[in-house]
Design a protein around this motif. Structure first.
Motif, mmCIF file in Angstrom:
data_model
loop_
_atom_site.group_PDB
_atom_site.id
_atom_site.type_symbol
_atom_site.label_atom_id
_atom_site.label_comp_id
_atom_site.label_asym_id
_atom_site.label_seq_id
_atom_site.Cartn_x
_atom_site.Cartn_y
_atom_site.Cartn_z
ATOM 1 N N TRP A 102 0.875 -1.292 -0.043
ATOM 2 C CA TRP A 102 0.202 0.126 -0.040
ATOM 3 C C TRP A 102 0.903 1.249 -0.236
ATOM 4 O O TRP A 102 0.478 2.326 -0.778
ATOM 5 N N MET A 103 1.766 1.320 0.902
ATOM 6 C CA MET A 103 2.899 2.617 0.922
ATOM 7 C C MET A 103 3.551 2.796 -0.315
ATOM 8 O O MET A 103 3.455 3.913 -0.645
ATOM 9 N N VAL A 104 3.908 1.744 -0.994
ATOM 10 C CA VAL A 104 4.746 1.811 -2.446
ATOM 11 C C VAL A 104 3.649 2.284 -3.345
ATOM 12 O O VAL A 104 3.812 3.161 -4.051
ATOM 13 N N ARG A 105 2.563 1.684 -3.508
ATOM 14 C CA ARG A 105 1.424 1.997 -4.338
ATOM 15 C C ARG A 105 1.099 3.517 -4.433
ATOM 16 O O ARG A 105 0.720 4.194 -5.544
ATOM 17 N N PHE A 106 0.500 3.967 -3.070
ATOM 18 C CA PHE A 106 0.042 5.267 -3.134
ATOM 19 C C PHE A 106 1.167 6.084 -2.946
ATOM 20 O O PHE A 106 0.899 7.380 -3.434
ATOM 21 N N SER A 107 2.464 5.861 -2.824
ATOM 22 C CA SER A 107 3.624 6.766 -2.967
ATOM 23 C C SER A 107 3.515 7.083 -4.583
ATOM 24 O O SER A 107 3.964 8.188 -5.177
ATOM 25 N N ARG A 108 3.509 5.902 -5.505
ATOM 26 C CA ARG A 108 3.744 5.978 -6.981
ATOM 27 C C ARG A 108 2.729 7.019 -7.451
ATOM 28 O O ARG A 108 2.787 7.616 -8.426
ATOM 29 N N GLU A 109 1.473 6.869 -6.800
ATOM 30 C CA GLU A 109 0.223 7.907 -7.244
ATOM 31 C C GLU A 109 0.312 9.162 -7.087
ATOM 32 O O GLU A 109 -0.450 9.842 -7.487
ATOM 33 N N GLY A 112 4.852 14.362 -7.558
ATOM 34 C CA GLY A 112 6.035 15.030 -7.063
ATOM 35 C C GLY A 112 7.095 14.753 -8.280
ATOM 36 O O GLY A 112 6.816 14.078 -9.262
ATOM 37 N N ARG A 113 8.315 15.317 -7.922
ATOM 38 C CA ARG A 113 9.426 15.052 -9.064
ATOM 39 C C ARG A 113 9.899 13.694 -9.247
ATOM 40 O O ARG A 113 10.011 13.115 -10.359
ATOM 41 N N SER A 114 10.392 13.110 -8.127
ATOM 42 C CA SER A 114 11.118 11.782 -8.153
ATOM 43 C C SER A 114 10.460 10.913 -7.289
ATOM 44 O O SER A 114 9.406 11.379 -6.509
ATOM 45 N N MET A 115 10.789 9.585 -7.419
ATOM 46 C CA MET A 115 9.936 8.399 -6.385
ATOM 47 C C MET A 115 10.462 8.939 -5.185
ATOM 48 O O MET A 115 9.921 8.696 -3.947
ATOM 49 N N ALA A 116 11.640 9.056 -4.831
ATOM 50 C CA ALA A 116 12.071 9.346 -3.366
ATOM 51 C C ALA A 116 11.575 10.406 -2.907
ATOM 52 O O ALA A 116 11.147 10.319 -1.688
ATOM 53 N N GLU A 117 10.935 11.804 -3.478
ATOM 54 C CA GLU A 117 10.166 12.793 -2.814
ATOM 55 C C GLU A 117 8.978 12.402 -2.523
ATOM 56 O O GLU A 117 8.276 12.429 -1.670
ATOM 57 N N LYS A 118 8.223 11.298 -3.748
ATOM 58 C CA LYS A 118 6.779 10.927 -3.487
ATOM 59 C C LYS A 118 6.744 9.806 -2.256
ATOM 60 O O LYS A 118 5.898 10.139 -1.349
#
Length: 155
Positions: A102-109, A112-118
């Protein structure tokens, strides 16, 4: 079902925090086998969290994961031509798995500029009890509560 369960391959702990849970998390971030990139994304996100909050990013990440870990979920079961959503306890291994996914999925959605930021934004939100992953946990618990009447069917 198989006759024998496949053996669980033990995970190697990550180099920085020496934690197997981090390795498991990084494996979920990873795309196309690019583990070093996934590790960089995770470590950058943890550093960003530390910088933004002034606390230990690793501890905040652990708190965020604990906040979004579900206790119950609903499973569909067909009984007498009707499909019921039956609430059931979540196994320990699946709890961790669901919270990471869930954390990875909602981070991707997120925006933001980069995945690290999201990812860092989602970690901070989840540690405060906000964000998409936390909402998903709340929705799951709410659905289990609403279908408590069918719990006697047990899966």
């Amino acid at each position: 079902m198989r006759k024998t369960q496949p053996k669980k391959i033990p995970l190697a702990p990550d180099p920085r925090f020496n934690d197997k849970l981090v390795t498991r998390f990084v494996n979920n971030i990873m795309w196309q086998g690019k583990k070093s990139i996934a590790l960089t994304i995770f470590y950058d996100a943890i550093d960003r969290v530390s910088k933004q909050t002034g606390e230990d990013g690793y501890e905040i990440w652990k708190r965020a994961l604990a906040n979004i870990t579900p206790g119950v979920e609903v499973r569909s079961r067909r009984i007498g031509g009707a499909t019921f959503q039956i609430p059931s306890e979540v196994r320990q291994d699946r709890k961790i798995s669901l919270s990471i996914k869930w954390m990875v999925r909602f981070s991707r959605e997120r925006n933001g500029r980069s995945m690290a930021e999201k990812l860092s934004n989602e970690i901070i939100a989840a540690s405060k009890g906000e964000g998409g992953a936390f909402k998903k946990k709340e929705d799951t618990h709410r659905m289990a509560e609403a279908n408590k009447a069918f719990s006697h069917f047990k899966v």
